[in-house]
Design a protein around this motif. Structure first.
Motif, PDB file in Angstrom:
ATOM      1  N   UNK A   1       0.863  -1.178   0.000  1.00 48.60           N
ATOM      2  CA  UNK A   1       0.000   0.000   0.000  1.00 48.60           C
ATOM      3  C   UNK A   1       0.900   1.229   0.000  1.00 48.60           C
ATOM      4  N   UNK A   2       0.826   2.005  -1.099  1.00 53.80           N
ATOM      5  CA  UNK A   2       1.675   3.181  -1.265  1.00 53.80           C
ATOM      6  C   UNK A   2       3.158   2.832  -1.060  1.00 53.80           C
ATOM      7  N   UNK A   3       3.573   1.752  -1.692  1.00 57.27           N
ATOM      8  CA  UNK A   3       4.978   1.350  -1.636  1.00 57.27           C
ATOM      9  C   UNK A   3       5.419   0.754  -0.323  1.00 57.27           C
TER      10      UNK A   3
ATOM     11  N   UNK B   1     -15.128  -4.630   6.810  1.00 54.95           N
ATOM     12  CA  UNK B   1     -14.208  -3.848   7.645  1.00 54.95           C
ATOM     13  C   UNK B   1     -12.797  -4.345   7.366  1.00 54.95           C
ATOM     14  N   UNK B   2     -11.894  -3.401   7.071  1.00 49.87           N
ATOM     15  CA  UNK B   2     -10.499  -3.717   6.832  1.00 49.87           C
ATOM     16  C   UNK B   2      -9.611  -2.851   7.712  1.00 49.87           C
ATOM     17  N   UNK B   3      -8.616  -3.486   8.329  1.00 48.94           N
ATOM     18  CA  UNK B   3      -7.615  -2.761   9.112  1.00 48.94           C
ATOM     19  C   UNK B   3      -6.241  -3.243   8.638  1.00 48.94           C
ATOM     20  N   UNK B   4      -5.356  -2.277   8.363  1.00 43.18           N
ATOM     21  CA  UNK B   4      -4.008  -2.602   7.870  1.00 43.18           C
ATOM     22  C   UNK B   4      -2.974  -1.946   8.752  1.00 43.18           C
ATOM     23  N   UNK B   5      -1.845  -2.641   8.894  1.00 39.53           N
ATOM     24  CA  UNK B   5      -0.727  -2.068   9.645  1.00 39.53           C
ATOM     25  C   UNK B   5       0.564  -2.370   8.895  1.00 39.53           C
ATOM     26  N   UNK B   6       1.563  -1.571   9.135  1.00 41.98           N
ATOM     27  CA  UNK B   6       2.873  -1.799   8.536  1.00 41.98           C
ATOM     28  C   UNK B   6       3.489  -3.073   9.110  1.00 41.98           C
TER      29      UNK B   6
END
Length: 460
Positions: free
Chosen positions: A125-127, A151-156
């Motif tokens: 996501x965005x590189x 529902x979506x949750x993303x983390x590095x």
């Protein structure tokens, strides 16, 4: 290192060359499994945090007003962002995408979502590599639009990667020190295990050239004892062979020294003799003694060749061999008025053996029959192949060999008291048959039967 050079290296080096790389391969395989387990464990731990954030968003999502509203749990997101040590993204939307809150362009799940079953996957996501958790449930009945809430949750993944890298680094150091400790243990174990062999080699090197005593077996491991026992057996055979050779040389020197002394005496007597008749008789005696010495020398050489030479098996025509023996001894038989004959079948007889040695053995047995058989008697050569043996035979109508000679048949320089020979003829025949895996037999004469000596050896 090539496999040939490895085979020529020492046992210790060969074992280390095989064990250490094998242990390194096992350690590397273990490290790969550790890496896989670390990834799975890290994902399992961090995915629970993602699922917690998804559940929190789900509890704060409402469709009571006919639309879609989300009350963001800022404190939870702040704490979640701190634990993730990176960027956090979320998206709440209907399944048809008409209503979206948060980051609308989060990557979609690789597989269709099942109601009530969270899905976790990696994406970019965005590189930036992120870990995304997605969850789907039905919208409230009051709002049927879209049917499903996503529902979506993303983390590095930076924190996960640091966790995995730190775990792998510790595992790599642990496995390295473990491999090093095992290597040292293997080297020490091999040194201790091979110490008896090293000690045995040192004791063997320290021996004198003529020291053929058995190697000591005290304190040797059971694995080495068969090898040492085999070496001791070979040493015993070598010791017996050397003793036999020394005895043979002593006896041979005696057998040759006596005729030479007699020859010297006869030559001196002939030189002093002035009467032609007596001088002629002395020369004839000298010729007879010289013939005896030549035959004894030839027999000694034949016996030495029989004992030491390598058996060269070939196809032997026994009929042709019988004729060769008869032709070689025909002058002697005529001189003694012996009827020397060959009794062979009409069909060809092809045996397997060393032709030269077989001929020498048959020659010596036939010579003995002519010399010691009945005066003006008959000597007959026979041969045959009757499975499982092949045989050569000499028959004569003489009195046969004395019992003391039969009992010691095959021993060197054994002869009857009346014999002028060297006592090597039977020894040669016995040696040839022994080398062929056969035997030498003597059948004394009986009423109606001749005295026979048989040489027989197994068919191949």
């Amino acid at each position: 290192m090539s496999w040939k050079k490895l085979e020529q290296a020492s046992i210790k080096f060969r074992l280390l060359a095989l064990l250490l790389p094998t242990m390194a391969l096992v350690t590397a395989t273990s490290l790969w499994f550790t890496h896989t387990d670390a990834l799975n464990s890290g994902n399992a731990a961090y995915d629970r945090s993602l699922l917690g954030a998804i559940k929190s968003l789900d509890l704060n999502t409402s469709t009571a007003s006919g639309g879609l509203s989300v009350e963001l749990p800022y404190r939870l997101f702040e704490f979640f962002q701190l634990t993730a040590t990176g960027n956090v993204y979320f998206r709440v939307a209907t399944a048809d995408g008409l209503v979206e809150i948060g980051n609308p362009d989060l990557p979609q799940p690789p597989v269709p979502l099942q109601t009530g079953q969270p899905v976790f996957y990696d994406a970019v996501y965005f590189g930036e590599t992120v870990r995304i958790g997605a969850f789907s449930r039905p919208l409230a009945p009051a709002s049927a639009k879209g049917g499903q809430l996503v529902i979506q949750v993303a983390e590095s993944t930076a924190s996960r990667e640091r966790f995995t890298a730190d775990l792998m680094r510790r595992a790599a150091w642990r496995d390295f020190w473990l491999w090093l400790a095992m290597s040292l243990a293997v080297i020490l174990g091999l040194t201790l295990a091979l110490r008896p062999l090293t000690r045995l080699a040192a004791q063997t090197r320290a021996r004198q050239v003529d020291d053929l005593r058995a190697l000591p077996t005290d304190g040797l491991p059971h694995d080495l004892r068969p090898l040492v026992d085999a070496v001791n057996q070979q040493l015993a055979r070598t010791q017996d062979l050397m003793a036999e050779r020394r005895s043979f040389i002593d006896d041979a020197s005696h057998q040759l020294r006596t005729p030479l002394s007699v020859l010297k005496t006869q030559v001196d007597y002939t030189l002093r003799e002035s009467q032609p008749d007596r001088q002629k008789a002395a020369i004839q005696a000298l010729s007879d003694e010289l013939t005896h010495a030549i035959r004894a020398t030839n027999q000694l050489l034949t016996l030495g060749q029989s004992d030491a030479s390598r058996i060269e098996y070939e196809t032997v025509d026994l009929s042709q061999l019988a004729r060769a023996v008869a032709m070689a001894l025909l002058p002697l038989a005529r001189a003694k008025r012996i009827d020397l004959g060959v009794d062979m079948p009409d069909t060809a007889l092809f045996a397997q053996g060393d032709r030269h040695l077989l001929e020498q053995a048959w020659l010596n047995i036939t010579h003995n029959a002519i010399e010691h058989g009945k005066p003006q008697g008959t000597v007959t050569l026979k041969a045959g192949i009757e499975q499982p043996v092949q045989w050569l035979q000499v028959s004569d109508d003489g009195p046969g060999m004395p019992r003391e000679v039969i009992n010691r048949m095959g021993q060197r320089f054994v002869k009857s008291q009346s014999s002028r020979g060297s006592g090597l003829g039977l020894a040669i025949a016995y040696s040839v048959m022994t080398r062929h895996g056969g035997r030498l037999q003597s059948q004394p004469p009986t009423p109606g039967h001749s005295h026979t000596v048989t040489l027989e050896w197994p068919c191949p």
